[in-house]
Write an enzyme that holds these catalytic residues in place. Structure first.
Site, short mmCIF file in Angstrom:
data_model
loop_
_atom_site.label_atom_id
_atom_site.label_comp_id
_atom_site.label_asym_id
_atom_site.label_seq_id
_atom_site.Cartn_x
_atom_site.Cartn_y
_atom_site.Cartn_z
N CYS A 120 -32.68 -63.68 -1.61
CA CYS A 120 -32.40 -62.58 -0.70
C CYS A 120 -33.16 -61.31 -1.11
CB CYS A 120 -30.89 -62.29 -0.66
SG CYS A 120 -30.51 -60.94 0.48
N GLN A 173 -23.21 -71.67 -0.86
CA GLN A 173 -24.20 -70.83 -1.54
C GLN A 173 -23.56 -69.56 -2.08
OE1 GLN A 173 -27.31 -68.20 0.08
NE2 GLN A 173 -28.82 -69.61 -0.78
N ASP A 194 -40.77 -70.58 8.49
CA ASP A 194 -41.51 -70.87 9.73
C ASP A 194 -41.38 -72.31 10.18
OD1 ASP A 194 -42.41 -68.25 9.84
OD2 ASP A 194 -44.21 -68.68 8.66
C1 LIG Z 1 -30.15 -63.76 9.65
C2 LIG Z 1 -30.63 -64.45 8.40
C3 LIG Z 1 -29.77 -64.54 7.33
C4 LIG Z 1 -30.21 -65.18 6.15
N1 LIG Z 1 -29.32 -65.31 5.11
C5 LIG Z 1 -29.68 -66.05 4.02
C6 LIG Z 1 -28.72 -66.34 3.01
O1 LIG Z 1 -27.55 -65.94 3.08
N2 LIG Z 1 -29.13 -67.06 1.94
C7 LIG Z 1 -30.43 -67.54 1.83
O2 LIG Z 1 -30.75 -68.20 0.84
N3 LIG Z 1 -31.34 -67.29 2.79
C8 LIG Z 1 -30.99 -66.59 3.89
N4 LIG Z 1 -31.89 -66.40 4.90
C9 LIG Z 1 -33.24 -66.98 4.80
C10 LIG Z 1 -33.32 -68.33 5.53
O3 LIG Z 1 -32.48 -69.29 4.91
C11 LIG Z 1 -34.76 -68.87 5.55
O4 LIG Z 1 -35.17 -69.13 4.26
C12 LIG Z 1 -35.72 -67.87 6.20
O5 LIG Z 1 -35.24 -67.41 7.43
C13 LIG Z 1 -37.11 -68.49 6.39
O6 LIG Z 1 -37.09 -69.52 7.32
P1 LIG Z 1 -37.62 -69.31 8.86
O7 LIG Z 1 -38.95 -68.59 8.74
O8 LIG Z 1 -37.78 -70.75 9.34
O9 LIG Z 1 -36.60 -68.52 9.56
C14 LIG Z 1 -31.51 -65.73 6.07
C15 LIG Z 1 -32.36 -65.62 7.16
C16 LIG Z 1 -31.94 -65.00 8.33
C17 LIG Z 1 -32.89 -64.93 9.50
#
Ligand SMILES: Cc1cc2nc3c(=O)[nH]c(=O)nc-3n(C[C@H](O)[C@H](O)[C@H](O)COP(=O)(O)O)c2cc1C
Length: 337
Positions: free
Chosen positions: A115, A74, A214
């Site tokens: 992001c 990515q 989520d």
């Molecule tokens: C610590 C952290 C770092 C993340 N870094 C990225 C990233 O580098 N690129 C990206 O597209 N999303 C990033 N995300 C978003 C996650 O890929 C994901 O879309 C987001 O956490 C929602 O999913 P969840 O609610 O299941 O955690 C990050 C999320 C977290 C928690």
């Protein structure tokens, strides 16, 4: 047993992926989740400006282990020109390049348009691109030149129509997969991801949409899949319980080895120890400690004495100390988590 699925120009063993997470999804963690059954993983987002400048820390993020499964690299950039130059720096001459030699090649390229963090958006990258559809399309076209599938990760916009219009722009530019995180950029990581957006996008663009947001239980995975979103991306849910992955695969009907499905405290500890040692080998002691601390919250949740164990882990600077905390949590009076 369900078979492999074809998604985003790739053939995947199953519909579960590890989402990109900055500071987290490095090579040892991807290896760990590949072993637990993730069909695909993502690198952390990698700065194309850094790659173009030849920044050593940025280039260091490109290395992928030959022992890990398929992965998407990515990238992030505010515009198409730097994105393409960054991708070229990442892909060309890999064998001669010290940061990528001997490593696994990515099977696809990702673009971060999700992001929400100001240090990324103030330069026009990440979710700032949601307001610049023409540039977003140019970025997809620029990466298509590398003959690898192009996966774009976005956030939902405020309203459904604008979200669908943005996805259409990406689809017309040739995106192979669009991963929709159902929170707005303004929400960052707060509140709930709105699944109506993923459902409607999957209905309007069949076969194009993967989902994030989520994913904490096997039911969450099932709900996204039933909407037609595939693959489903595990992020914080996988960090708080890595064994969610095999559990969800089993619920979906995949064959899962019993030691992954019913891990005893001992097996969990052995898995975390392997991860820590591999992280130390590949990234050094400090990074290994940081990585294991990321998984600590989930392992300790609900345990008697968790606060004290968390405090001990918090001050640890050596892997051995963090592993001792896990060991106390997992093998003493602890029920399986
Ligand atoms: C610590 C952290 C770092 C993340 N870094 C990225 C990233 O580098 N690129 C990206 O597209 N999303 C990033 N995300 C978003 C996650 O890929 C994901 O879309 C987001 O956490 C929602 O999913 P969840 O609610 O299941 O955690 C990050 C999320 C977290 C928690």
């Amino acid at each position: 047993m369900p078979g492999p699925l074809s998604a985003g120009g790739l053939s995947l063993a199953n519909p579960l992926c590890l989402a990109p997470m900055a500071g987290v999804t490095n090579a040892p963690l991807r290896e760990f989740f590949s072993n637990l059954g993730a069909a695909l993983t993502h690198t952390e987002m990698v700065s194309c400006a850094g790659l173009v400048r030849g920044n050593a820390r940025t280039s260091g993020m490109l290395w992928a282990s030959p022992l890990e499964g398929p992965l998407i690299l990515q990238l992030f950039s505010p515009e198409a020109g730097t994105l393409a130059r960054g991708a070229a720096a990442a892909l060309e001459g890999r064998e001669e390049n010290a940061s990528t030699a001997g490593g696994k090649r990515p099977c696809g390229l990702g673009i971060n348009m999700a992001c929400p963090m100001p240090k990324v958006t103030k330069r026009g990258a990440g979710s700032a691109l949601l307001g610049r559809p023409a540039e977003a399309a140019a970025m997809v076209r620029a990466l298509k030149a590398f003959s690898l599938p192009v996966w774009v990760k976005i956030r939902r916009l405020e309203d459904m129509d604008r979200t669908l219009e943005f996805i259409e722009v990406l689809a017309e530019a040739g995106a192979d997969n669009v991963c929709l995180h159902g929170r707005t950029a303004a929400q960052r990581y707060e509140g709930r991801a709105d699944r109506r957006f993923a459902a409607e996008a999957a209905r309007r663009f069949p076969g194009l949409i993967s989902a994030s947001g989520d994913v904490f239980t096997a039911e969450d995975v099932g709900e996204y899949l039933s909407m037609g979103c595939a693959p489903v991306m595990l992020a914080r849910g996988a960090l708080s319980n890595p064994w969610l992955l095999p559990e969800a695969l089993q619920v979906l009907g995949y064959d899962v080895p019993p030691e992954r499905l019913f891990p005893t405290p001992k097996t969990r500890l052995a898995g975390l120890r392997r991860l820590g040692e591999r992280a130390r080998e590949l990234l050094g002691e400090h990074q290994a400690v940081v990585l294991l601390k990321r998984l600590m919250g989930g392992v300790l949740r609900g345990m008697p004495g968790a606060a004290e164990l968390r405090r001990r882990a918090g001050t640890a600077v050596e892997l051995a100390e963090v592993l001792r905390v896990f060991s106390t949590a997992l093998t003493e009076d602890a029920p399986a988590v």
